[in-house]
Design a protein around this motif. Structure first.
Motif, PDB file in Angstrom:
ATOM      1  N   ASN A   1       0.796  -1.224   0.000  1.00 57.36           N
ATOM      2  CA  ASN A   1       0.000   0.000   0.000  1.00 57.36           C
ATOM      3  C   ASN A   1       0.827   1.273   0.000  1.00 57.36           C
ATOM      4  O   ASN A   1       0.312   2.358  -0.287  1.00 57.36           O
ATOM      5  CB  ASN A   1      -0.920   0.027   1.214  1.00 57.36           C
ATOM      6  CG  ASN A   1      -0.156  -0.156   2.514  1.00 57.36           C
ATOM      7  OD1 ASN A   1       0.476  -1.196   2.711  1.00 57.36           O
ATOM      8  ND2 ASN A   1      -0.200   0.826   3.402  1.00 57.36           N
TER       9      ASN A   1
ATOM     10  N   SER B   1       0.140  -0.589  -4.918  1.00 58.12           N
ATOM     11  CA  SER B   1      -0.713   0.565  -5.184  1.00 58.12           C
ATOM     12  C   SER B   1       0.131   1.637  -5.850  1.00 58.12           C
ATOM     13  O   SER B   1       1.369   1.587  -5.841  1.00 58.12           O
ATOM     14  CB  SER B   1      -1.312   1.107  -3.887  1.00 58.12           C
ATOM     15  OG  SER B   1      -0.413   2.006  -3.250  1.00 58.12           O
TER      16      SER B   1
ATOM     17  N   GLN C   1       0.777   4.345  -4.793  1.00 59.47           N
ATOM     18  CA  GLN C   1       1.514   5.077  -3.757  1.00 59.47           C
ATOM     19  C   GLN C   1       2.748   4.303  -3.274  1.00 59.47           C
ATOM     20  O   GLN C   1       3.490   4.794  -2.420  1.00 59.47           O
ATOM     21  CB  GLN C   1       0.603   5.354  -2.563  1.00 59.47           C
ATOM     22  CG  GLN C   1      -0.622   6.186  -2.897  1.00 59.47           C
ATOM     23  CD  GLN C   1      -0.260   7.543  -3.468  1.00 59.47           C
ATOM     24  OE1 GLN C   1       0.506   8.283  -2.869  1.00 59.47           O
ATOM     25  NE2 GLN C   1      -0.803   7.856  -4.638  1.00 59.47           N
TER      26      GLN C   1
ATOM     27  N   LYS D   1      -4.699   1.430  -8.506  1.00 61.24           N
ATOM     28  CA  LYS D   1      -4.923   2.648  -7.735  1.00 61.24           C
ATOM     29  C   LYS D   1      -5.040   2.290  -6.244  1.00 61.24           C
ATOM     30  O   LYS D   1      -5.500   1.215  -5.891  1.00 61.24           O
ATOM     31  CB  LYS D   1      -6.190   3.350  -8.212  1.00 61.24           C
ATOM     32  CG  LYS D   1      -6.078   3.914  -9.622  1.00 61.24           C
ATOM     33  CD  LYS D   1      -7.351   4.622 -10.031  1.00 61.24           C
ATOM     34  CE  LYS D   1      -7.227   5.198 -11.449  1.00 61.24           C
ATOM     35  NZ  LYS D   1      -8.479   5.872 -11.873  1.00 61.24           N
ATOM     36  N   GLU D   2      -4.634   3.233  -5.419  1.00 58.04           N
ATOM     37  CA  GLU D   2      -4.605   2.995  -3.970  1.00 58.04           C
ATOM     38  C   GLU D   2      -5.931   2.482  -3.449  1.00 58.04           C
ATOM     39  O   GLU D   2      -5.989   1.532  -2.671  1.00 58.04           O
ATOM     40  CB  GLU D   2      -4.211   4.279  -3.254  1.00 58.04           C
ATOM     41  CG  GLU D   2      -4.090   4.138  -1.744  1.00 58.04           C
ATOM     42  CD  GLU D   2      -3.706   5.438  -1.075  1.00 58.04           C
ATOM     43  OE1 GLU D   2      -3.333   5.396   0.112  1.00 58.04           O
ATOM     44  OE2 GLU D   2      -3.784   6.505  -1.729  1.00 58.04           O
ATOM     45  N   GLU D   3      -7.025   3.089  -3.901  1.00 56.24           N
ATOM     46  CA  GLU D   3      -8.347   2.724  -3.386  1.00 56.24           C
ATOM     47  C   GLU D   3      -8.813   1.353  -3.870  1.00 56.24           C
ATOM     48  O   GLU D   3      -9.776   0.797  -3.336  1.00 56.24           O
ATOM     49  CB  GLU D   3      -9.385   3.787  -3.751  1.00 56.24           C
ATOM     50  CG  GLU D   3      -9.567   4.016  -5.243  1.00 56.24           C
ATOM     51  CD  GLU D   3      -8.652   5.078  -5.819  1.00 56.24           C
ATOM     52  OE1 GLU D   3      -8.994   5.627  -6.889  1.00 56.24           O
ATOM     53  OE2 GLU D   3      -7.610   5.368  -5.201  1.00 56.24           O
ATOM     54  N   GLU D   4      -8.138   0.791  -4.862  1.00 56.85           N
ATOM     55  CA  GLU D   4      -8.534  -0.515  -5.404  1.00 56.85           C
ATOM     56  C   GLU D   4      -7.650  -1.654  -4.903  1.00 56.85           C
ATOM     57  O   GLU D   4      -7.890  -2.815  -5.242  1.00 56.85           O
ATOM     58  CB  GLU D   4      -8.480  -0.476  -6.940  1.00 56.85           C
ATOM     59  CG  GLU D   4      -9.457   0.511  -7.570  1.00 56.85           C
ATOM     60  CD  GLU D   4      -9.297   0.602  -9.079  1.00 56.85           C
ATOM     61  OE1 GLU D   4      -8.389  -0.064  -9.622  1.00 56.85           O
ATOM     62  OE2 GLU D   4     -10.068   1.346  -9.707  1.00 56.85           O
TER      63      GLU D   4
ATOM     64  N   LYS E   1      -9.316  -4.458  -2.551  1.00 56.34           N
ATOM     65  CA  LYS E   1     -10.387  -5.111  -3.319  1.00 56.34           C
ATOM     66  C   LYS E   1      -9.788  -6.026  -4.378  1.00 56.34           C
ATOM     67  O   LYS E   1     -10.244  -7.156  -4.570  1.00 56.34           O
ATOM     68  CB  LYS E   1     -11.276  -4.051  -3.968  1.00 56.34           C
ATOM     69  CG  LYS E   1     -12.434  -4.616  -4.775  1.00 56.34           C
ATOM     70  CD  LYS E   1     -13.270  -3.499  -5.381  1.00 56.34           C
ATOM     71  CE  LYS E   1     -14.400  -4.060  -6.238  1.00 56.34           C
ATOM     72  NZ  LYS E   1     -15.210  -2.960  -6.848  1.00 56.34           N
TER      73      LYS E   1
END
Length: 261
Positions: A105, A125, A127, A184-187, A190
Motif C-alpha cells: 500500500n 498501489s 503510492q 490505484k490505492e483505493e482498489e 479489493k
C-alpha cells in the motif's frame, strides 16, 4: 491470537493481516516474533485458505528497527541473530502452502521489501515504492533480499538495485517483474481479495497447497528434484477423496463438492 503489531480480518476464507506498528510499521524483533507466531497459527487454521499481507497507514513496512542495531553493533553474534530472525520470518512465509499475497500500500523498504519478496504474489498501489537502501547504512540486505531479488529479477538487475540503493515506483516494480499488478490505492485491497478468492474458489485445498509447495520448493531445487516432488504429490492426490470428487464431477458435468481431504 492477541496481536500487538498487526490486526486480522477474516472473510470468505481469506485472512488479511495488516501490519500496525506506527508510525511506519517497522519490523522490530518483537514484531518479527509476533508475525512468525501468527503465520504459524494461520498455516493450520481451517478457516484460512489464503492470506493477504498489507500495512496500516501510509507505509507497508519501512524495514527493520534501526534503533535496535545501536546497542548490538560490534557484536558478531548479535548480528547473526538479527539476520536469522528476519530470514526465518521470510523463509516461513515463502514456505507456507497457502497462497500469500503482499498488498503493498505504500513504501516497502529494506526489511519491509524483503518481507514482500517472500510472499507468493505482489500487488502494488500507485503510492508504493520499493527498495533496498541498506548499503547507505554500511550494511547489506539480510532478510533474504540479496537472494530473492536476484531470483526474481536476475543477477544484473539485483546488483543494480542493491548497489545503487535506488527505489522503484509501482510502475517500475511491475516492469522489473517484482510485482505482478499495479492498481490505484483505493482498489488495492479489493483487487487483492478478488485475486485471493480466485486462487482457492472452486478448488480443493489439498491440491492448492501441493501446487504452492511444488512451485516454491521447486524454485530452490534442481529440475530433477522438482519433478520428483511433483510426481510424489500428484500420486498422493490420487488417494484423496477430493480427487475422486473432482474427476467424477468433471465427467458428470457438475460443480465439485470438495471437502479438502
Amino acid at each position: 491470537m492477541n496481536c500487538k503489531y498487526a490486526t486480522l480480518e477474516k472473510e470468505h476464507f481469506i485472512t488479511t493481516v495488516t501490519l500496525n506498528n506506527p508510525p511506519v510499521n517497522t519490523l522490530s524483533s518483537s514484531c518479527i516474533g509476533e508475525l512468525r507466531s501468527l503465520l504459524q497459527e494461520l498455516a493450520t487454521d481451517d478457516d484460512t485458505k489464503t492470506i493477504i499481507l498489507t500495512g496500516e497507514g501510509r507505509f507497508f513496512a519501512a524495514g527493520a528497527d534501526i534503533k535496535e542495531f545501536v546497542s548490538k553493533l560490534g557484536d558478531h553474534e548479535q548480528g547473526l541473530v538479527l539476520a536469522e530472525e528476519g530470514q526465518a520470518l521470510c523463509d516461513e512465509i515463502e514456505a507456507l502452502k497457502k497462497p500469500v499475497i503482499a498488498a503493498i500500500n505504500g513504501p516497502a523498504l529494506g526489511g519491509g521489501f524483503e518481507l514482500a519478496l517472500s510472499c507468493h504474489y505482489r500487488i502494488v498501489s500507485d503510492q508504493a515504492i520499493v527498495g533496498l537502501p541498506e548499503l547507505k547504512l554500511g550494511l547489506i540486505p539480510a532478510f533474504g533480499g540479496t537472494q530473492r531479488l536476484r531470483k526474481i529479477t536476475g543477477t544484473a538487475t539485483a546488483l543494480d538495485l542493491i548497489l545503487t540503493s535506488r527505489s522503484l515506483s509501482a510502475h517500475e516494480a511491475v516492469e522489473f517483474n517484482i510485482a505482478q499488478q499495479a492498481v490505484k490505492e483505493e482498489e488495492l485491497l479489493k483487487t487483492a481479495a478478488a485475486l485471493a478468492l480466485s486462487f482457492v474458489e472452486g478448488k480443493s485445498m489439498t491440491s492448492v497447497m501441493r501446487a504452492v509447495e511444488c512451485i516454491i520448493q521447486g524454485s530452490n531445487e534442481s529440475m530433477e528434484q522438482g519433478l520428483e516432488r511433483e510426481r510424489k504429490r500428484f500420486a498422493e492426490l490420487f488417494l484423496t477423496s477430493d480427487a475422486k470428487e473432482g474427476i467424477h464431477a468433471f465427467i458428470e458435468k457438475r460443480k465439485p463438492d470438495f471437502h479438502h481431504s
